[in-house]
Design a protein around this motif. Structure first.
Motif, mmCIF file in Angstrom:
data_model
loop_
_atom_site.group_PDB
_atom_site.id
_atom_site.type_symbol
_atom_site.label_atom_id
_atom_site.label_comp_id
_atom_site.label_asym_id
_atom_site.label_seq_id
_atom_site.Cartn_x
_atom_site.Cartn_y
_atom_site.Cartn_z
ATOM 1 N N LYS A 149 0.641 -1.151 -0.346
ATOM 2 C CA LYS A 149 -0.140 0.043 0.101
ATOM 3 C C LYS A 149 0.617 1.353 0.170
ATOM 4 O O LYS A 149 1.690 1.373 0.070
ATOM 5 C CB LYS A 149 -1.000 -0.017 1.136
ATOM 6 N N PRO A 150 -0.060 2.247 -0.267
ATOM 7 C CA PRO A 150 1.037 3.475 -0.175
ATOM 8 C C PRO A 150 1.247 3.542 1.053
ATOM 9 O O PRO A 150 0.741 3.977 2.330
ATOM 10 C CB PRO A 150 -0.118 4.750 -1.030
ATOM 11 N N GLY A 151 2.987 4.502 1.144
ATOM 12 C CA GLY A 151 3.406 3.938 1.997
ATOM 13 C C GLY A 151 4.119 3.387 2.544
ATOM 14 O O GLY A 151 5.352 4.352 4.032
ATOM 15 N N ASP A 152 4.361 1.847 2.298
ATOM 16 C CA ASP A 152 5.080 1.317 2.523
ATOM 17 C C ASP A 152 6.885 1.649 2.070
ATOM 18 O O ASP A 152 6.930 2.226 1.114
ATOM 19 C CB ASP A 152 4.853 -0.136 2.364
ATOM 20 N N ARG A 153 7.654 1.145 3.065
ATOM 21 C CA ARG A 153 9.148 1.506 2.707
ATOM 22 C C ARG A 153 9.534 -0.033 2.537
ATOM 23 O O ARG A 153 10.235 -0.343 3.875
ATOM 24 C CB ARG A 153 9.842 2.056 3.721
ATOM 25 N N VAL A 154 9.894 -0.172 1.365
ATOM 26 C CA VAL A 154 10.672 -1.271 0.863
ATOM 27 C C VAL A 154 12.935 -1.319 1.534
ATOM 28 O O VAL A 154 12.792 -0.125 0.225
ATOM 29 C CB VAL A 154 10.400 -2.032 -0.669
ATOM 30 N N PHE A 155 13.520 -2.643 2.181
ATOM 31 C CA PHE A 155 14.449 -2.121 1.834
ATOM 32 C C PHE A 155 15.114 -3.052 1.507
ATOM 33 O O PHE A 155 16.442 -3.363 1.447
ATOM 34 C CB PHE A 155 14.971 -1.797 3.365
ATOM 35 N N GLN A 156 14.458 -3.918 1.637
ATOM 36 C CA GLN A 156 15.172 -5.437 0.727
ATOM 37 C C GLN A 156 14.674 -6.275 -0.290
ATOM 38 O O GLN A 156 13.419 -6.562 -0.265
ATOM 39 C CB GLN A 156 15.599 -6.344 1.572
ATOM 40 N N VAL A 157 15.512 -7.027 -1.385
ATOM 41 C CA VAL A 157 14.067 -7.826 -1.947
ATOM 42 C C VAL A 157 15.157 -9.280 -2.240
ATOM 43 O O VAL A 157 16.556 -9.143 -2.552
ATOM 44 C CB VAL A 157 14.389 -7.605 -3.846
ATOM 45 N N ASP A 158 15.031 -10.292 -1.660
ATOM 46 C CA ASP A 158 15.373 -11.796 -2.245
ATOM 47 C C ASP A 158 16.770 -11.628 -0.654
ATOM 48 O O ASP A 158 17.071 -11.616 -1.403
ATOM 49 C CB ASP A 158 15.616 -12.475 -3.163
ATOM 50 N N GLY A 159 16.264 -10.535 0.145
ATOM 51 C CA GLY A 159 17.612 -10.236 1.803
ATOM 52 C C GLY A 159 18.297 -10.000 0.902
ATOM 53 O O GLY A 159 18.919 -9.630 1.401
#
Length: 343
Positions: A149-159
């Motif tokens: 959802k808007p506002g989520d902060r993604v800081f890792q992809v596949d670890g």
């Protein structure tokens, strides 16, 4: 006879109440904007051990809301109210939450640019650190719509730690259709993970992804530390005034000279001042707050610039404010420094 009159009165009253409710709660496909406030910046911007001032630097705002029948009609009767079709304000398929999130990001981005410009101009230490990506919008019908959802902060992809949007785009771009990626993200202070498949976009079958619009989550690190509390104010138009206020707290000289000074305009990391919307409404807001000087984007002197519109509005409302055209932060500072010579 009295009973019949009483019955008609009650029916009439109910009809009026129903019309009032419908007129208030039924939303029209328009937004109405009107003059807002000129808000002092010192209470919301604090540079650690910063210098005190006698006057005020102020940001100007406009008020905006989706129109109902009454606000639409009232806007038609007021000169400095504006009516916009909803598609001129919100992007296609953009929800209220996504719109508000976008405006808050623009505000945050303007703050980051303001800090960077002000500290560099004052020869103070400043740097930028990236912390992943923010989800700005999710595409309906795409996998991300079910989990992000808007506002989520993604800081890792596949670890793997992701620092900025380019890293994320490159990583996803190297994947194949129907492959899955696991995202680790933060929402409202809590860490979560979700696995999402990569699929073609409905309207662009040659393009694959998970269906998000994203931007880099940046942190500006400064010495001395600066904090900005704008609560729910959104948009980028306060960038110039943020920069001036921060710079003024960093230096010993008081650039306000005891005056009320407002303005508007975006700011980028090079100190360039950009145009904004609603300049006439902001002039009205500033005049209502007894502002002495107002900085307006000059747009390099192009016809019908924000500066020219500001001059026209100030003349129309018979304002005594002095309207100053600026193309850069440095121009604004040079003007303020020159005020002491004029006294």
């Amino acid at each position: 006879m009295k009973k019949r009159r009483s019955k008609y009165f009650i029916i009439t009253l109910l009809i009026i109440l129903i019309l009032l409710v419908l007129g208030t709660f039924i939303k029209l496909p328009y937004y109405v904007t009107k003059p807002g406030l000129a808000q002092e910046l010192e209470p919301i911007i604090d540079v650690e051990n910063g210098y005190e001032v006698e006057g005020k630097f102020m940001l100007t705002t406009i008020r905006m809301g989706q129109a109902n029948i009454f606000s639409y009609g009232w806007a038609k009767l007021n000169k400095y109210y504006e009516i916009y079709p909803i598609n001129q304000i919100r992007k296609d398929n953009e929800s209220d939450e996504e719109y508000n999130n976008r405006q808050l990001y623009y505000m945050e981005d303007s703050q980051e640019s303001a800090i960077t410009v002000a500290y560099k101009y004052a020869n103070k230490p400043v740097s930028t650190k990236n912390h992943g990506i923010y989800v700005m919008q999710v595409v309906k019908g795409m996998p991300a719509a079910d989990d992000l959802k808007p506002g989520d902060r993604v800081f890792q992809v596949d670890g793997i730690e992701i620092k900025d949007q380019n890293e994320f785009i490159e990583y996803v771009g190297n994947k194949k259709e129907n492959e899955k990626i696991t995202l680790t993200f933060e929402r409202e202070g809590k860490e979560q993970s979700v696995t999402i498949p990569i699929v073609p976009f409905p309207d662009i079958p040659d393009k694959i992804g998970i269906g998000i619009t994203l931007i880099t989550d940046k942190e500006v690190i400064s010495d001395p530390k600066v904090t900005i509390d704008t609560e729910k104010i959104g948009g980028p138009s306060a960038g110039l005034m943020f920069t001036i206020e921060i710079y003024n707290q960093l230096i010993k000289e008081d650039l306000t000279h005891g005056l009320n000074i407002a303005g508007t305009g975006t700011i980028n990391s090079d100190g360039i001042v950009g145009p904004i919307g609603g300049i006439s409404q902001k002039i009205v807001a500033a005049d209502n707050s007894n502002v002495d000087i107002f900085f307006a984007p000059n747009e390099n002197g192009k016809p019908n610039s924000d500066y020219e519109q500001a001059l026209e509005t100030a003349k129309d409302i018979k304002s005594d404010m002095k309207i100053i055209p600026v193309d850069t932060f440095e121009e604004a500072i040079k003007y303020l420094e020159s005020l002491s010579d004029k006294k």
